[in-house]
Write an enzyme that holds these catalytic residues in place. Structure first.
Site, PDB file in Angstrom:
ATOM      1  N   TYR A   1     -23.452 -25.410  44.190  1.00  0.00           N
ATOM      2  CA  TYR A   1     -22.105 -24.866  44.009  1.00  0.00           C
ATOM      3  C   TYR A   1     -22.049 -23.827  42.889  1.00  0.00           C
ATOM      4  O   TYR A   1     -20.977 -23.586  42.308  1.00  0.00           O
ATOM      5  CB  TYR A   1     -21.126 -26.011  43.735  1.00  0.00           C
ATOM      6  CG  TYR A   1     -20.704 -26.759  44.985  1.00  0.00           C
ATOM      7  CD1 TYR A   1     -20.061 -26.102  46.036  1.00  0.00           C
ATOM      8  CD2 TYR A   1     -20.922 -28.123  45.120  1.00  0.00           C
ATOM      9  CE1 TYR A   1     -19.666 -26.781  47.166  1.00  0.00           C
ATOM     10  CE2 TYR A   1     -20.523 -28.814  46.263  1.00  0.00           C
ATOM     11  CZ  TYR A   1     -19.889 -28.134  47.279  1.00  0.00           C
ATOM     12  OH  TYR A   1     -19.485 -28.804  48.405  1.00  0.00           O
TER      13      TYR A   1
ATOM     14  N   ASN B   1     -12.909 -33.884  50.467  1.00  0.00           N
ATOM     15  CA  ASN B   1     -12.508 -33.340  51.768  1.00  0.00           C
ATOM     16  C   ASN B   1     -13.563 -33.549  52.859  1.00  0.00           C
ATOM     17  O   ASN B   1     -13.610 -32.826  53.843  1.00  0.00           O
ATOM     18  CB  ASN B   1     -12.075 -31.873  51.636  1.00  0.00           C
ATOM     19  CG  ASN B   1     -13.207 -30.951  51.220  1.00  0.00           C
ATOM     20  OD1 ASN B   1     -14.294 -31.407  50.900  1.00  0.00           O
ATOM     21  ND2 ASN B   1     -12.953 -29.659  51.223  1.00  0.00           N
TER      22      ASN B   1
ATOM     23  N   GLU C   1     -28.254 -21.878  52.122  1.00  0.00           N
ATOM     24  CA  GLU C   1     -27.952 -23.297  51.917  1.00  0.00           C
ATOM     25  C   GLU C   1     -28.941 -24.189  52.663  1.00  0.00           C
ATOM     26  O   GLU C   1     -29.344 -25.236  52.148  1.00  0.00           O
ATOM     27  CB  GLU C   1     -26.507 -23.575  52.360  1.00  0.00           C
ATOM     28  CG  GLU C   1     -25.497 -22.883  51.430  1.00  0.00           C
ATOM     29  CD  GLU C   1     -24.043 -23.066  51.851  1.00  0.00           C
ATOM     30  OE1 GLU C   1     -23.173 -22.535  51.143  1.00  0.00           O
ATOM     31  OE2 GLU C   1     -23.777 -23.729  52.876  1.00  0.00           O
TER      32      GLU C   1
ATOM     33  N   LYS D   1     -19.750 -35.579  52.786  1.00  0.00           N
ATOM     34  CA  LYS D   1     -19.571 -35.794  51.349  1.00  0.00           C
ATOM     35  C   LYS D   1     -19.400 -37.279  50.997  1.00  0.00           C
ATOM     36  O   LYS D   1     -19.168 -38.119  51.875  1.00  0.00           O
ATOM     37  CB  LYS D   1     -18.362 -34.974  50.877  1.00  0.00           C
ATOM     38  CG  LYS D   1     -18.579 -33.458  51.016  1.00  0.00           C
ATOM     39  CD  LYS D   1     -17.436 -32.686  50.374  1.00  0.00           C
ATOM     40  CE  LYS D   1     -17.643 -31.192  50.541  1.00  0.00           C
ATOM     41  NZ  LYS D   1     -16.624 -30.407  49.786  1.00  0.00           N
TER      42      LYS D   1
ATOM     43  N   HIS E   1     -18.631 -30.280  53.904  1.00  0.00           N
ATOM     44  CA  HIS E   1     -18.841 -28.879  53.530  1.00  0.00           C
ATOM     45  C   HIS E   1     -19.463 -28.170  54.722  1.00  0.00           C
ATOM     46  O   HIS E   1     -20.257 -28.767  55.451  1.00  0.00           O
ATOM     47  CB  HIS E   1     -19.798 -28.764  52.337  1.00  0.00           C
ATOM     48  CG  HIS E   1     -20.297 -27.360  52.130  1.00  0.00           C
ATOM     49  ND1 HIS E   1     -19.578 -26.414  51.457  1.00  0.00           N
ATOM     50  CD2 HIS E   1     -21.418 -26.737  52.568  1.00  0.00           C
ATOM     51  CE1 HIS E   1     -20.243 -25.262  51.478  1.00  0.00           C
ATOM     52  NE2 HIS E   1     -21.369 -25.431  52.146  1.00  0.00           N
TER      53      HIS E   1
END
Ligand code: CMP
Length: 139
Positions: free
Chosen positions: A50, A113, A127, A10, A116
């Site tokens: 998302y 964070n 995905e 990320k 993913h």
């Protein structure tokens, strides 16, 4: 069985030049990077990826965050790849993650964070197909 999962490094991690550090932890956990590209997510990509979280209070901030810098999307292969990846990532909230996990060692917050990872084989397939053509994956 040897399976595949989908991973994103990320913007908080790419901003801190941690692409290699994250990838090293994935590799040391027994995962192999069989596809990888650095992209800037569009709004359409972030909202689409998302989409299951659309009604959540954190959705708009999450989309903005995922567009805030480069991300590295990857396909990972290994024995029970989904579980292996989730184990090395640690809990969503880094405050709750076990020592030695990517999120405990590297992440900044529940939103920033660092990584993913797919939560099931079925979502992994969806995905992976969202970001990669079959010929971009070299096992
Ligand atoms: P990820 O595994 O990519 O899936 C959804 C993301 O939403 C999650 O990681 C976090 O980065 C982000 N997020 C932000 N706030 C929350 C929250 N309160 N609960 C779960 N996920 C959150």
């Amino acid at each position: 069985a040897v399976t595949r999962t989908f991973s994103i490094i990320k913007p908080d991690a790419t901003r801190r030049n941690l692409t290699g550090a994250v990838t090293k932890m994935l590799e040391e956990a027994g995962l192999r990077v069989v596809a990888s590209k650095r992209i800037r997510m569009t709004k359409e990509q972030a909202e689409g990826f998302y989409g299951v979280h659309r009604e959540r209070p954190f959705f708009n901030d999450l989309v903005t965050f995922m567009m805030s810098g480069p991300v590295v999307v990857q396909v990972l292969e290994g024995e029970d790849a989904v579980k292996r990846n989730r184990d090395v990532m640690g809990a969503t909230n880094p405050a709750n993650a076990e020592p030695g996990t990517i999120r405990k060692e590297l992440a900044e917050s529940i939103e920033a964070n660092s990584v993913h990872g797919s939560d099931s084989d079925e979502n992994a397939a969806t995905e992976i197909a969202f970001f990669f053509k079959p010929e971009e994956i070299v096992g």
